[in-house]
Design a protein around this motif. Structure first.
Motif, short mmCIF file in Angstrom:
data_model
loop_
_atom_site.label_atom_id
_atom_site.label_comp_id
_atom_site.label_asym_id
_atom_site.label_seq_id
_atom_site.Cartn_x
_atom_site.Cartn_y
_atom_site.Cartn_z
N ILE A 27 3.11 -9.96 -2.51
CA ILE A 27 1.83 -9.42 -2.74
C ILE A 27 1.74 -7.97 -3.57
CG2 ILE A 27 0.03 -7.78 -1.60
CD1 ILE A 27 0.36 -9.80 1.18
N ALA A 28 2.99 -7.31 -3.40
CA ALA A 28 3.33 -6.01 -4.20
C ALA A 28 3.74 -6.30 -5.72
CB ALA A 28 4.32 -5.08 -3.66
N ALA A 29 4.29 -7.42 -5.82
CA ALA A 29 4.89 -7.94 -6.91
C ALA A 29 3.77 -8.49 -7.95
CB ALA A 29 6.11 -8.72 -7.15
N LEU A 30 2.56 -9.04 -7.15
CA LEU A 30 1.62 -9.91 -7.77
C LEU A 30 0.59 -8.62 -8.38
CD1 LEU A 30 1.15 -12.85 -5.57
CD2 LEU A 30 1.42 -12.84 -8.11
N ASN A 31 0.43 -7.75 -7.46
CA ASN A 31 -0.37 -6.42 -7.64
C ASN A 31 -0.05 -5.62 -8.79
OD1 ASN A 31 -2.04 -6.99 -5.49
ND2 ASN A 31 -1.37 -5.71 -4.09
N GLU A 32 1.37 -5.48 -8.77
CA GLU A 32 2.00 -4.62 -10.12
C GLU A 32 1.62 -5.63 -11.26
OE1 GLU A 32 5.91 -3.65 -9.38
OE2 GLU A 32 5.42 -2.63 -7.68
N ALA A 33 1.74 -6.82 -11.22
CA ALA A 33 1.63 -7.88 -12.48
C ALA A 33 0.26 -7.70 -12.89
CB ALA A 33 2.15 -9.10 -12.07
N VAL A 34 -0.68 -7.66 -12.13
CA VAL A 34 -1.97 -7.69 -12.39
C VAL A 34 -2.42 -6.35 -12.95
CG1 VAL A 34 -4.41 -7.83 -11.36
CG2 VAL A 34 -2.77 -9.47 -10.45
N SER A 53 1.03 -21.46 4.33
CA SER A 53 -0.29 -21.24 3.91
C SER A 53 -0.39 -19.72 3.30
CB SER A 53 -1.25 -21.60 4.97
OG SER A 53 -0.98 -20.91 6.37
N THR A 54 0.36 -18.76 3.79
CA THR A 54 0.18 -17.47 3.54
C THR A 54 0.49 -17.25 2.17
OG1 THR A 54 1.31 -16.81 5.70
CG2 THR A 54 1.11 -15.32 3.90
N GLY A 55 1.46 -18.07 1.60
CA GLY A 55 2.02 -18.07 0.14
C GLY A 55 1.00 -18.48 -0.64
N LEU A 56 0.42 -19.71 -0.06
CA LEU A 56 -0.73 -20.47 -0.97
C LEU A 56 -1.86 -19.44 -1.02
CD1 LEU A 56 -1.50 -23.15 -2.23
CD2 LEU A 56 -2.29 -23.59 0.15
N ALA A 57 -2.20 -18.84 -0.06
CA ALA A 57 -3.38 -17.95 -0.32
C ALA A 57 -3.34 -16.90 -1.13
CB ALA A 57 -3.80 -17.49 1.31
N LEU A 58 -1.95 -16.33 -1.14
CA LEU A 58 -1.70 -15.13 -1.99
C LEU A 58 -1.80 -15.63 -3.34
CD1 LEU A 58 1.67 -13.80 -0.58
CD2 LEU A 58 -0.47 -12.69 -0.63
N LEU A 59 -1.20 -16.76 -3.64
CA LEU A 59 -1.42 -17.21 -5.05
C LEU A 59 -2.79 -17.82 -5.49
CD1 LEU A 59 1.72 -19.65 -5.07
CD2 LEU A 59 1.66 -17.47 -6.26
N ILE A 60 -3.58 -18.05 -4.60
CA ILE A 60 -4.91 -18.56 -4.98
C ILE A 60 -5.70 -17.09 -5.22
CG2 ILE A 60 -7.09 -19.05 -3.95
CD1 ILE A 60 -5.58 -21.37 -2.41
N ARG A 61 -5.61 -16.08 -4.39
CA ARG A 61 -6.07 -14.76 -4.64
C ARG A 61 -5.50 -14.10 -5.95
NH1 ARG A 61 -5.56 -14.28 0.79
NH2 ARG A 61 -3.45 -12.95 0.58
N ALA A 62 -4.30 -14.23 -6.23
CA ALA A 62 -3.92 -13.80 -7.60
C ALA A 62 -4.33 -14.35 -8.78
CB ALA A 62 -2.37 -13.76 -7.55
N GLU A 63 -4.59 -15.61 -8.78
CA GLU A 63 -4.94 -16.42 -9.82
C GLU A 63 -6.50 -15.81 -9.91
OE1 GLU A 63 -7.58 -19.25 -11.95
OE2 GLU A 63 -7.83 -19.06 -9.80
#
Length: 115
Positions: A27-34, A53-63
């Motif tokens: 989550i932290a890495a994706l937030n920084e990348a965004v 499913s936690t990982g899948l949900a994170l990726l969907i939100r990031a996308e």
């Protein structure tokens, strides 16, 4: 997790497992990348052995967040159990899941068809 900035994109190379216990780092890495980059964001799951499913949900939100900013997103995930999660949930096209970096980079610059 390794963060690699390249010309026009940022790559997050993840390894090990993605689940409720390990998700805060992703989550932290994706937030920084965004927020830190202006190009596409690619997530490389080639070295991930397990994802729930936690990982899948994170990726969907990031996308979704990255898409709202008009930037590309794709996932690198070769054949195997983690790829199967994307297939079973019908998320291969939505998340632009590709077997290697080259095809993911290409896909991150393509627009998805309107639904």
């Amino acid at each position: 997790m390794e963060r690699i900035r390249a010309d026009g994109y940022e790559l997050l190379a993840v390894e090990g497992e993605i689940d409720i216990a390990t998700s805060p780092r992703l989550i932290a890495a994706l937030n920084e990348a965004v927020t830190d980059t202006t190009g596409a964001v690619l997530v490389d799951l080639s070295a991930v052995e397990f994802m729930d499913s936690t990982g899948l949900a994170l990726l969907i939100r990031a996308e979704r967040r990255i898409g709202r900013r008009g930037r590309g997103f794709a996932v690198v995930c070769p054949e195997g159990p983690v790829r199967r999660i994307f297939e079973l949930t019908d998320m291969v096209e939505t998340l632009r899941v590709k077997p290697n970096l080259e095809s993911a980079l290409s896909a991150s610059s393509e627009e998805l068809p309107a639904v």
